[in-house]
Enzyme design. Structure first.
Site, PDB file in Angstrom:
ATOM      1  N   CYS A  53      49.871  50.067  28.451  1.00 29.86           N
ATOM      2  CA  CYS A  53      48.526  50.225  29.090  1.00 29.86           C
ATOM      3  C   CYS A  53      47.622  49.217  28.772  1.00 29.86           C
ATOM      4  CB  CYS A  53      48.078  51.785  28.632  1.00 29.86           C
ATOM      5  SG  CYS A  53      46.478  51.708  28.231  1.00 29.86           S
ATOM      6  N   GLU A  54      46.880  48.503  29.814  1.00 28.93           N
ATOM      7  CA  GLU A  54      46.212  47.219  29.374  1.00 28.93           C
ATOM      8  C   GLU A  54      44.789  47.755  28.730  1.00 28.93           C
ATOM      9  OE1 GLU A  54      45.758  45.217  32.942  1.00 28.93           O
ATOM     10  OE2 GLU A  54      44.034  46.196  33.608  1.00 28.93           O
ATOM     11  N   HIS A  55      44.442  48.961  28.602  1.00 29.67           N
ATOM     12  CA  HIS A  55      43.086  49.582  28.370  1.00 29.67           C
ATOM     13  C   HIS A  55      43.355  49.828  26.794  1.00 29.67           C
ATOM     14  CE1 HIS A  55      42.789  50.917  32.626  1.00 29.67           C
ATOM     15  NE2 HIS A  55      42.231  49.817  32.594  1.00 29.67           N
ATOM     16  N   HIS A  56      44.530  50.225  26.096  1.00 30.07           N
ATOM     17  CA  HIS A  56      44.670  50.735  25.001  1.00 30.07           C
ATOM     18  C   HIS A  56      45.612  49.862  24.139  1.00 30.07           C
ATOM     19  CE1 HIS A  56      42.960  54.248  27.278  1.00 30.07           C
ATOM     20  NE2 HIS A  56      42.120  54.176  25.989  1.00 30.07           N
ATOM     21  N   GLN A 113      49.465  51.453  35.595  1.00 30.35           N
ATOM     22  CA  GLN A 113      50.632  52.073  36.617  1.00 30.35           C
ATOM     23  C   GLN A 113      50.397  51.790  38.059  1.00 30.35           C
ATOM     24  OE1 GLN A 113      51.480  56.184  35.821  1.00 30.35           O
ATOM     25  NE2 GLN A 113      52.532  56.150  37.747  1.00 30.35           N
ATOM     26  N   HIS A 172      51.857  58.333  29.577  1.00 33.44           N
ATOM     27  CA  HIS A 172      50.980  57.355  28.849  1.00 33.44           C
ATOM     28  C   HIS A 172      50.819  57.755  27.472  1.00 33.44           C
ATOM     29  CE1 HIS A 172      49.830  54.965  32.775  1.00 33.44           C
ATOM     30  NE2 HIS A 172      50.633  56.223  33.155  1.00 33.44           N
ATOM     31  N   CYS A 225      48.528  56.807  25.620  1.00 36.97           N
ATOM     32  CA  CYS A 225      47.077  56.582  25.415  1.00 36.97           C
ATOM     33  C   CYS A 225      46.701  57.990  25.880  1.00 36.97           C
ATOM     34  CB  CYS A 225      46.548  55.779  26.088  1.00 36.97           C
ATOM     35  SG  CYS A 225      46.646  55.520  27.928  1.00 36.97           S
TER      36      CYS A 225
END
Ligand code: ZN
Length: 191
Positions: free
Chosen positions: A80-83, A121, A149, A151
């Site tokens: 996941c590119e956020h976490h 995703q 996920h 995260c």
């Protein structure tokens, strides 16, 4: 930069991260961890160094059939590119041939090429669909993705059993809901 230099640079950063977390990167158990972690991360993000369209184009064959082809439950692992925490699950890809077919293992490699990088995703699902639609002659492409996920699971929300489903389609799948139904039936019925 050469691959070894990149991995060594990432390892340096991991060493700092371990210190900042409050552990000692020089203690026996962690001595080789920065380099191992850097290699693992580099491998898990090899999608940055692959071209998904070329993967399809390397194995296209003439094919006169016109019925839907489905490859289901392709396992994938992404971040996941956020976490920068893993998300992983399964992707199913369907297409309606228009004079061509692709070697089935290539679809799995296309999934990996888009998954092995920092991703979300929804975009992963759309990119797989776009790559197949733009590299292979088809009348339509459909992609469904089901993922978990970390995260969501490890952080505050802690919805341990939730999974996320995303779908993307193009061509006849967009025009004809019955084709989408047929795809989903093939995912559940055909064993
Ligand atoms: Zn996340």
């Amino acid at each position: 930069m050469e691959q070894e230099e990149v991995i060594a640079a990432i390892a340096k950063h991991y060493e700092s991260i371990i210190s900042l977390l409050g552990d000692d990167p020089a203690r026996p158990g962690l001595e080789k961890t920065p380099l191992r972690a850097a290699k693992a991360l580099y491998y898990a993000t090899m999608g940055y160094r692959q071209n998904a369209g070329d993967i399809i184009k390397s194995a296209i064959f003439d094919y006169a059939g016109s019925r839907m082809v489905v490859v289901k439950d392709i396992e994938f692992y992404s971040f996941c590119e956020h976490h920068i925490l893993p998300f992983f699950g399964r992707v199913s890809v369907g297409y309606i041939p228009d004079g061509e077919m692709v070697g089935l293992s290539k679809l799995a490699r296309v999934v990996d090429a888009h998954a092995r990088r920092l991703q979300v995703q929804e975009r992963l699902t759309a990119e797989i669909c776009d790559t197949v639609a733009s590299s292979l002659k088809t009348k339509g492409v459909i992609v469904a993705c089901n993922a978990q996920h970390l995260c969501m699971k490890m952080r505050g929300v802690e919805k341990q059993d939730s999974s996320t489903v995303s779908i993307e389609y193009i061509g006849e799948f967009a025009e004809n809901p019955a084709l989408r139904d047929e795809f989903f039936r093939m995912l559940t019925d055909v064993r």
